[in-house]
Design a protein around this motif. Structure first.
Motif, mmCIF file in Angstrom:
data_model
loop_
_atom_site.group_PDB
_atom_site.id
_atom_site.type_symbol
_atom_site.label_atom_id
_atom_site.label_comp_id
_atom_site.label_asym_id
_atom_site.label_seq_id
_atom_site.Cartn_x
_atom_site.Cartn_y
_atom_site.Cartn_z
ATOM 1 N N GLY A 148 -95.268 72.384 60.261
ATOM 2 C CA GLY A 148 -94.936 71.413 59.224
ATOM 3 C C GLY A 148 -93.482 71.011 59.317
ATOM 4 N N GLU A 149 -93.246 69.794 59.865
ATOM 5 C CA GLU A 149 -91.877 69.398 60.215
ATOM 6 C C GLU A 149 -91.002 69.064 59.016
ATOM 7 O OE1 GLU A 149 -94.659 67.863 61.281
ATOM 8 O OE2 GLU A 149 -94.578 65.714 60.878
ATOM 9 N N LEU A 150 -91.625 68.945 57.809
ATOM 10 C CA LEU A 150 -90.816 68.579 56.634
ATOM 11 C C LEU A 150 -90.835 69.666 55.566
ATOM 12 C CD1 LEU A 150 -91.714 64.773 56.295
ATOM 13 C CD2 LEU A 150 -89.519 65.766 56.998
ATOM 14 N N MET A 151 -91.208 70.899 55.956
ATOM 15 C CA MET A 151 -91.184 71.966 54.956
ATOM 16 C C MET A 151 -89.759 72.135 54.434
ATOM 17 S SD MET A 151 -94.332 72.611 54.666
ATOM 18 C CE MET A 151 -94.516 74.064 53.637
ATOM 19 N N ASP A 152 -88.787 71.896 55.330
ATOM 20 C CA ASP A 152 -87.390 71.793 54.896
ATOM 21 C C ASP A 152 -87.038 70.303 54.933
ATOM 22 O OD1 ASP A 152 -84.699 71.729 54.499
ATOM 23 O OD2 ASP A 152 -84.197 73.119 56.151
ATOM 24 N N ILE A 153 -86.813 69.724 53.768
ATOM 25 C CA ILE A 153 -86.599 68.270 53.694
ATOM 26 C C ILE A 153 -85.332 67.851 54.443
ATOM 27 C CG2 ILE A 153 -85.422 68.383 51.460
ATOM 28 C CD1 ILE A 153 -87.831 65.581 52.635
ATOM 29 N N ALA A 154 -84.444 68.788 54.716
ATOM 30 C CA ALA A 154 -83.233 68.447 55.488
ATOM 31 C C ALA A 154 -83.579 67.923 56.878
ATOM 32 C CB ALA A 154 -82.326 69.680 55.610
ATOM 33 N N ALA A 155 -84.781 68.241 57.363
ATOM 34 C CA ALA A 155 -85.200 67.719 58.673
ATOM 35 C C ALA A 155 -85.330 66.195 58.659
ATOM 36 C CB ALA A 155 -86.530 68.348 59.087
ATOM 37 N N ALA A 156 -85.559 65.622 57.479
ATOM 38 C CA ALA A 156 -85.624 64.159 57.365
ATOM 39 C C ALA A 156 -84.196 63.629 57.258
ATOM 40 C CB ALA A 156 -86.446 63.746 56.145
ATOM 41 N N GLY A 185 -94.639 70.129 52.079
ATOM 42 C CA GLY A 185 -94.490 70.885 50.838
ATOM 43 C C GLY A 185 -94.558 69.966 49.636
ATOM 44 N N ASP A 186 -93.611 70.141 48.712
ATOM 45 C CA ASP A 186 -93.585 69.265 47.529
ATOM 46 C C ASP A 186 -92.554 68.147 47.670
ATOM 47 O OD1 ASP A 186 -91.280 70.749 47.320
ATOM 48 O OD2 ASP A 186 -91.702 71.564 45.322
ATOM 49 N N HIS A 187 -92.130 67.875 48.935
ATOM 50 C CA HIS A 187 -91.102 66.837 49.154
ATOM 51 C C HIS A 187 -91.692 65.487 49.518
ATOM 52 C CE1 HIS A 187 -88.823 70.503 49.769
ATOM 53 N NE2 HIS A 187 -89.426 70.739 50.905
#
Ligand code: ZN
Length: 390
Positions: A148-156, A185-187
């Protein structure tokens, strides 16, 4: 006396038309005698497709044999513009654009395999491809990842993605963002906002299904031309309301120019009951795409003609299914706007299919089986006026 300029123009004209001097054929290739279905041109009937100089020159009955340097016999077959698949994954070596060309896919868009950190390698794949490849840049720096590439929204990372867009402007057709809860996630809403900022006037392609937020909340953030893929995803947060009807917000989004794409894929993207409910309400896709990957070649997807055949089984007429992978797909991608048709002057990308009659089994993403009476299988492909080797 000829001026130098006129003399050069005259010799250039001779050089470009050697056959005119020798009295040989007018056309390099004629695709002969098939049922031509070109929704963009309003054509559905038996005709010959005449090709010269890599472009379509005419679609008409009975092109004379003497006018054809080469003939592709399409009698009894379906002849369409080369297919356009707006959602594929060709970033890994187990699936190449050349493999998809043999299916009749002459143009495609990679749907977010790569982000800012690994876009260069995917651009090289696009550059080396025998067919036309454009890319939706993943808003996440890594592109698609299993965890899941956006589990950490900082990746965006908007700045990194924007730099990648500027660097590869001619290859990037838009921005991809995957929103399922096991990816983002919830982002999800913040991820869409960032993707929209990166995309500017290009489209965002949103992968929906099993999102944290309800679909109407996501759709609120979209603009005309944005593409929602995996529209027939099962719940949570499908396109249906609790009573099984298409949500009014989904219809409203379509009415203001948001486009709805199939994205067949393998997991979590399409089940027959959702398609049945949506299409009972008249909600058919704008575009039919495969979301194919290497593993998808042998599981649940197979190829774009098979995905089109699923929609024949589901009740979509053949000409409309073809339109979903030609005219409508071309209209979704600005780099492809002159494609998806056999109108004279268009690049000569042509697909020839057998429409087999029988009893064919199709599965959805949970392996529910259904049988349909028709199957499109690719018989021949022409890319830029040249026959593709079988
Ligand atoms: Zn995908």
């Amino acid at each position: 006396m000829l001026s130098r300029r006129r003399f050069l123009a005259a010799t250039a004209a001779i050089a470009l038309t050697p056959r005119a001097r020798t009295g040989a054929a007018r056309y390099d290739l004629v695709v002969k005698g098939g049922r031509v279905i070109d929704p963009a041109a309003g054509v559905d009937g038996v005709a010959d497709v005449a090709i010269e100089g890599g472009r379509i020159r005419a679609v008409q009955p009975n092109v004379a044999a003497a006018d054809a340097a080469d003939v592709l016999d399409a009698r009894g077959k379906i002849v369409t513009p080369g297919l356009i698949d707006v959602h594929v994954h060709v970033g890994a070596p187990d699936l190449t654009p050349a493999m998809l060309l043999r299916d009749g896919v002459t143009s495609m868009v990679d749907g977010g395999s790569a982000g800012a950190d690994n876009i260069d390698a995917l651009v090289r794949v696009a550059q080396a491809a025998p067919n036309r490849v454009r890319i939706f840049l993943n808003v996440a720096r890594t592109g698609v990842t299993a965890g899941g590439e956006l589990m950490d929204i900082a990746a965006a990372d908007v700045d990194a993605a924007t730099r990648a867009m500027q660097q590869h402007r001619e290859w990037i057709a838009g921005v991809k963002v995957r929103l399922s809860q096991n990816v983002a996630g919830d982002h999800d809403l913040e991820a869409v906002r960032r993707a929209r900022r990166v995309a500017g006037r290009l489209p965002v392609m949103l992968h929906v299904g099993q999102t944290f937020s309800p679909l109407p909340k996501i759709l609120e953030l979209l603009e005309r031309g944005d593409i929602v893929t995996h529209i027939y995803s099962p719940p949570p947060h499908s396109l249906l309301d609790a009573a099984g009807h298409v949500l009014p917000e989904v219809r409203a989004a379509r009415a203001r120019g948001v486009r709805f794409d199939v994205g067949n894929g393998r997991n979590g993207h399409i089940t027959w009951p959702i398609v049945d409910a949506a299409t009972r309400d008249g909600f058919w896709p704008d575009t039919i795409s495969s979301d194919i990957t290497g593993p998808g070649r042998t599981l649940r997807v197979f190829n774009l003609p098979t995905v089109l055949s699923k929609f024949l089984m589901l009740g979509l007429p053949l000409d409309r299914a073809i339109a979903c992978a030609t005219r409508a797909a071309a209209a979704s991608i600005s780099a492809f706007k002159d494609l998806g048709t056999l109108k004279p002057g268009a690049p000569a990308d042509v697909a020839v299919f057998d429409l087999r009659e029988g009893d064919f089994e199709f599965v959805d993403n949970v392996d529910a089986k259904r049988n349909g009476p028709q199957m499109l299988t690719t018989s021949a492909v022409v890319m830029n006026g040249k026959k593709v080797a079988e």
